[in-house]
Scaffold this active site. Sequence first.
Site, mmCIF file in Angstrom:
data_model
loop_
_atom_site.group_PDB
_atom_site.id
_atom_site.type_symbol
_atom_site.label_atom_id
_atom_site.label_comp_id
_atom_site.label_asym_id
_atom_site.label_seq_id
_atom_site.Cartn_x
_atom_site.Cartn_y
_atom_site.Cartn_z
ATOM 1 N N GLY A 164 0.810 -1.223 0.000
ATOM 2 C CA GLY A 164 0.000 0.000 0.000
ATOM 3 C C GLY A 164 0.841 1.271 0.000
ATOM 4 N N GLY A 165 2.078 1.168 -0.449
ATOM 5 C CA GLY A 165 2.938 2.349 -0.547
ATOM 6 C C GLY A 165 3.424 2.863 0.805
ATOM 7 C CD GLU A 200 13.512 -1.904 -4.987
ATOM 8 O OE1 GLU A 200 12.810 -1.006 -5.482
ATOM 9 O OE2 GLU A 200 13.115 -3.052 -4.818
ATOM 10 C CD GLU A 275 2.932 -5.174 -8.025
ATOM 11 O OE1 GLU A 275 1.741 -4.884 -8.062
ATOM 12 O OE2 GLU A 275 3.739 -4.639 -7.227
ATOM 13 N NE ARG A 292 -2.768 -8.341 -2.674
ATOM 14 C CZ ARG A 292 -2.663 -7.406 -3.601
ATOM 15 N NH1 ARG A 292 -3.436 -7.433 -4.663
ATOM 16 N NH2 ARG A 292 -1.781 -6.436 -3.508
HETATM 17 P P1 ADP Z 1 3.604 -1.376 -2.452
HETATM 18 O O1 ADP Z 1 3.644 -2.878 -2.369
HETATM 19 O O2 ADP Z 1 3.742 -0.698 -1.130
HETATM 20 O O3 ADP Z 1 2.448 -0.872 -3.267
HETATM 21 P P2 ADP Z 1 5.586 -1.469 -4.568
HETATM 22 O O4 ADP Z 1 6.895 -2.057 -4.302
HETATM 23 O O5 ADP Z 1 4.569 -2.327 -5.313
HETATM 24 O O6 ADP Z 1 4.929 -0.954 -3.205
HETATM 25 O O7 ADP Z 1 5.747 -0.099 -5.354
HETATM 26 C C1 ADP Z 1 4.658 0.741 -5.635
HETATM 27 C C2 ADP Z 1 5.057 1.767 -6.681
HETATM 28 O O8 ADP Z 1 6.163 2.563 -6.203
HETATM 29 C C3 ADP Z 1 5.556 1.189 -7.994
HETATM 30 O O9 ADP Z 1 4.520 0.842 -8.855
HETATM 31 C C4 ADP Z 1 6.404 2.326 -8.526
HETATM 32 O O10 ADP Z 1 5.607 3.340 -9.112
HETATM 33 C C5 ADP Z 1 7.031 2.890 -7.269
HETATM 34 N N1 ADP Z 1 8.364 2.279 -7.040
HETATM 35 C C6 ADP Z 1 8.659 1.260 -6.213
HETATM 36 N N2 ADP Z 1 9.977 0.954 -6.251
HETATM 37 C C7 ADP Z 1 10.541 1.816 -7.131
HETATM 38 C C8 ADP Z 1 11.870 2.019 -7.632
HETATM 39 N N3 ADP Z 1 12.898 1.285 -7.199
HETATM 40 N N4 ADP Z 1 12.067 2.997 -8.542
HETATM 41 C C9 ADP Z 1 11.029 3.770 -8.984
HETATM 42 N N5 ADP Z 1 9.769 3.632 -8.558
HETATM 43 C C10 ADP Z 1 9.511 2.672 -7.649
#
Ligand code: ADP
Length: 447
Positions: A164-165, A200, A275, A292
């Site tokens: 969820g960001g 990252e 993803e 899921r």
């Molecule tokens: P969550 O599981 O909390 O939703 P994610 O890892 O799926 O988090 O990342 C959500 C969004 O954050 C991605 O779709 C992308 O837009 C951004 N993001 C995540 N990691 C990176 C990265 N290393 N570089 C650029 N954008 C990123």
Amino acid sequence: MFSKILVANRGEIAVRILRACRELQIKTVAIYSEADKNSLHVAFADEAVCVGKGPASESYLNISAIISAAEVTDSDAIHPGYGFLAENSRFAEICESSKIKFIGPSADNIRLMGDKVEAKKTMQKAGVPLIPGSKEIINTKDEAVRIIKETGFPIILKAKAGGGGKGMRICHSDISLTSSLHTAQSEASAAFGDPGLYVEKYLENPRHIEIQIAADSYGNMIHLGERDCSIQRNHQKIIEESPSPAIDSHIRKKMGQCALRGAKAIGYQSVGTVEFLLDDDGNFYFMEMNTRIQVEHPVTEEITGVDLVKMQILTAAGEKLKLKQGDISFQGNAIECRINAEDPERNFMPSPGQIDFSYFPGGKDIRIDTHIYSGYDIPPYYDSLIAKIIAKGKNRKEALAKMKRALSEFLIEPTKTTAGFCLKAINDIDFINGKYHTGFVDKFLSK
Ligand code: ADP
């Protein structure tokens, strides 16, 4: 086959799952909170059990109340939907030890992919490309600095238990690193009870591309192509489409093979999503795996003709996948807009409360997944997603034209929603040309 499934969720996804069960002629049980007694999922199910008060921690996250509800109703399986307990390995374990089938992967798979650091290590071993960054949890600034010497700025701090960001912080220089670390750690602690972070490399303006997979318990596994989920606000998806305008059949095949390699390495069963981030040069990197069904699964259903929820239920019941990779083909284009009860004019502030009037668009190739209706009172406790509009066309231009038409017909009063915002976004020239990335919404909002 299951005789009765308890749906451990609410909102549009509960309705979606109940529909699949009804078509499969499986009896259903809904659970609901006191705030949801008038929700559509309660009316749709054969039986319904109240599991507690409005706040999710007292109802939809109350494992013992949910297991008791399954036991008293003689349910032989639980579908967790997405969110709430869907990626809670302890819940999956408790279901299994209570002799109730958890409709999803094994508790071990959920635990492994839920730990984002372990998930990355596992994928790397399977030969899936990763975004450069830390291999272990970082606790101090010094540890972060050591990693950043290799990756360079900008970087993104992410929660090990992420979702969820939450617990994410982008950091462009050494100056803000200490404060970013502290904020991300305390956010991760509050959201997940775990302050663990990893680093990252932050990719500038990539695309978020994810691959839908499905696997049975006999080692058969297929992928169902990609979804482009780059239209996001605060790292949360708003508009999704399939196929991605940025993907050709060559990259699709490579990404599909990579996703399957990763999922096979952990002996994955059920539907799931791998993803990736994709850069301008066609390089892609594993980000995480969601164990899921996802919010945006309908766009894949619309272009493949596969009912993913039914496939998930049938494989959980021990059936073999009926489709092989060669049977999967993609017909036309599909786009989904998430309609949230939020006010775009007031920084997307939630807009709960009574809906006096609602009208949903229809017509050929428009699908609405929702739990709301005229007279429904949106509770303040949950996610603001109130409907998903999915449009399908024989090509992208047609799908877009249908979505524009549907969005302009959508009416709900007096609730503020993101429908108008979505309409503006898909009328943007960069969106029309398919030339967008995860920074699209920020750029668009500043126009
Ligand atoms: P969550 O599981 O909390 O939703 P994610 O890892 O799926 O988090 O990342 C959500 C969004 O954050 C991605 O779709 C992308 O837009 C951004 N993001 C995540 N990691 C990176 C990265 N290393 N570089 C650029 N954008 C990123």
